[in-house]
Write a protein that holds these residues in place. Sequence first.
Motif, PDB file in Angstrom:
ATOM      1  N   VAL A 270       1.032  -1.215  -0.019  1.00  0.00           N
ATOM      2  CA  VAL A 270       0.077  -0.245   0.088  1.00  0.00           C
ATOM      3  C   VAL A 270       0.922   1.145  -0.028  1.00  0.00           C
ATOM      4  O   VAL A 270       0.688   2.053  -0.400  1.00  0.00           O
ATOM      5  N   LEU A 271       1.991   1.289   0.808  1.00  0.00           N
ATOM      6  CA  LEU A 271       2.642   2.388   0.846  1.00  0.00           C
ATOM      7  C   LEU A 271       3.382   2.766  -0.550  1.00  0.00           C
ATOM      8  O   LEU A 271       3.656   3.773  -0.869  1.00  0.00           O
ATOM      9  N   ALA A 272       4.004   1.547  -1.196  1.00  0.00           N
ATOM     10  CA  ALA A 272       4.681   1.880  -2.403  1.00  0.00           C
ATOM     11  C   ALA A 272       3.425   2.474  -3.238  1.00  0.00           C
ATOM     12  O   ALA A 272       3.996   3.387  -4.177  1.00  0.00           O
ATOM     13  N   GLU A 273       2.335   1.943  -3.198  1.00  0.00           N
ATOM     14  CA  GLU A 273       1.108   2.752  -4.219  1.00  0.00           C
ATOM     15  C   GLU A 273       1.079   4.091  -3.936  1.00  0.00           C
ATOM     16  O   GLU A 273       0.887   5.015  -4.673  1.00  0.00           O
ATOM     17  N   ARG A 274       0.769   4.430  -2.626  1.00  0.00           N
ATOM     18  CA  ARG A 274       0.716   5.787  -2.117  1.00  0.00           C
ATOM     19  C   ARG A 274       1.967   6.944  -2.659  1.00  0.00           C
ATOM     20  O   ARG A 274       1.420   7.869  -2.841  1.00  0.00           O
ATOM     21  N   ARG A 275       3.353   6.422  -2.529  1.00  0.00           N
ATOM     22  CA  ARG A 275       4.112   7.191  -2.950  1.00  0.00           C
ATOM     23  C   ARG A 275       4.096   7.491  -4.470  1.00  0.00           C
ATOM     24  O   ARG A 275       4.366   8.630  -4.838  1.00  0.00           O
ATOM     25  N   ASP A 276       3.466   6.675  -5.249  1.00  0.00           N
ATOM     26  CA  ASP A 276       3.432   7.031  -6.806  1.00  0.00           C
ATOM     27  C   ASP A 276       1.896   7.740  -7.061  1.00  0.00           C
ATOM     28  O   ASP A 276       1.876   8.397  -7.810  1.00  0.00           O
TER      29      ASP A 276
END
Length: 397
Positions: free
Chosen positions: A196-202
Amino acid sequence: MMALDDAPFLDVANPAFSLRSEPVRKAREASWFARTPYGLAVLRHKEMGELLTHKALIQGSQNWPELNGVTEGVFHDWWNRSILVTEGEDHWRLRRLVNPAFSPKVVKALMPDFERIAHDLADGFIARGACDFMAEFADPYAARVLCLLLGLPEDRAPFILRTSATMGLALGVTFPQVADQVEAATIELGDYIGEVLAERRDNPGDDILSIMVQATADGDRLTPEELHNLAMMLAFAGVDTTRNQLGLGISMFMDHPDQWEALADDPSLDMAAATEVMRMRPTITWVTREAVETFEYRDVTIPKGTVIHLYSESAGTDPAVMAGAPFDITEKRARNYGFGGGIHHCLGNLVARNDMAVAYRVLSARMSPPRADGVASWLADSGNTGPISLPIRFDPR
């Protein structure tokens, strides 16, 4: 000067022991503290308030896994890097960076969604006049609110509930018996949070995780590890404590139906209801500190390294301050310490108080005072506690 060995002893490591039992009341009457298998227990309101912020004490929860024989693993390592056990400037730095995500403005904007979720769940059982409050309201409500806060799809709520509730078993006195389950759940939830955090960064949104991903203060920002650890703490603590506290609240209203009607008559008492429940029946039954130096307090020598548990319910019902005050949401009370105190005052307390207040307000408007409808089952009444199942019956409004 009083010797530590002269204090009463409470066997709180025994899962059958209740922190609301007569031995605790007698110990509180005899002394401001007691001995336990985990260290010292502070039993009175005045002393709890003073020791929460004592300069010789730091947050002591980092010792909890070791006290239960858990000396390594993913849960152990995450716990010992979490904001819960970080001290000094490192702790203040983390709080400065994440405070904007928990501002009153952010929380206020979420209130309509809290109400929507509460009504949606109530729609599923109100007409029936009965439910298992934990399975049909407290558990899914806490999980869906957490998904809302973190910007997760609501269909992930059962997964968040299952993993966070299993991790929550680590904070009870049965931790040694369920350590393998806690470890597996920590790995599972951690992997998902990482995705989820990887997606939020993008693709950041307007949820709390996105605010944290983008948060800066004087050019500083959270590292990927800090962000992951904080997001895990939100998912873990945000669900488990809320669902337990809601169940404990309903159990209090079952014993005090006049207070349920008082809330129904005056919905503005919703925040007072949430606070009074935590005074009388907190899910977090103790707050932990550790002595970083030997010091004297009230004619007692506290050696360096001593673990001290400050008992929230015992302090909240201390007759020296509360004068035997009954459960009453209409009365002003001395401060209770359900959210801790000092620099470790719960970061998400505003969210927690508001989502619980909404739940009590919505439900009191839609059903008569709840009453028992079968046998409830409970976690041990020390560590973090609450109902496992809570069958209730009521009349629809």
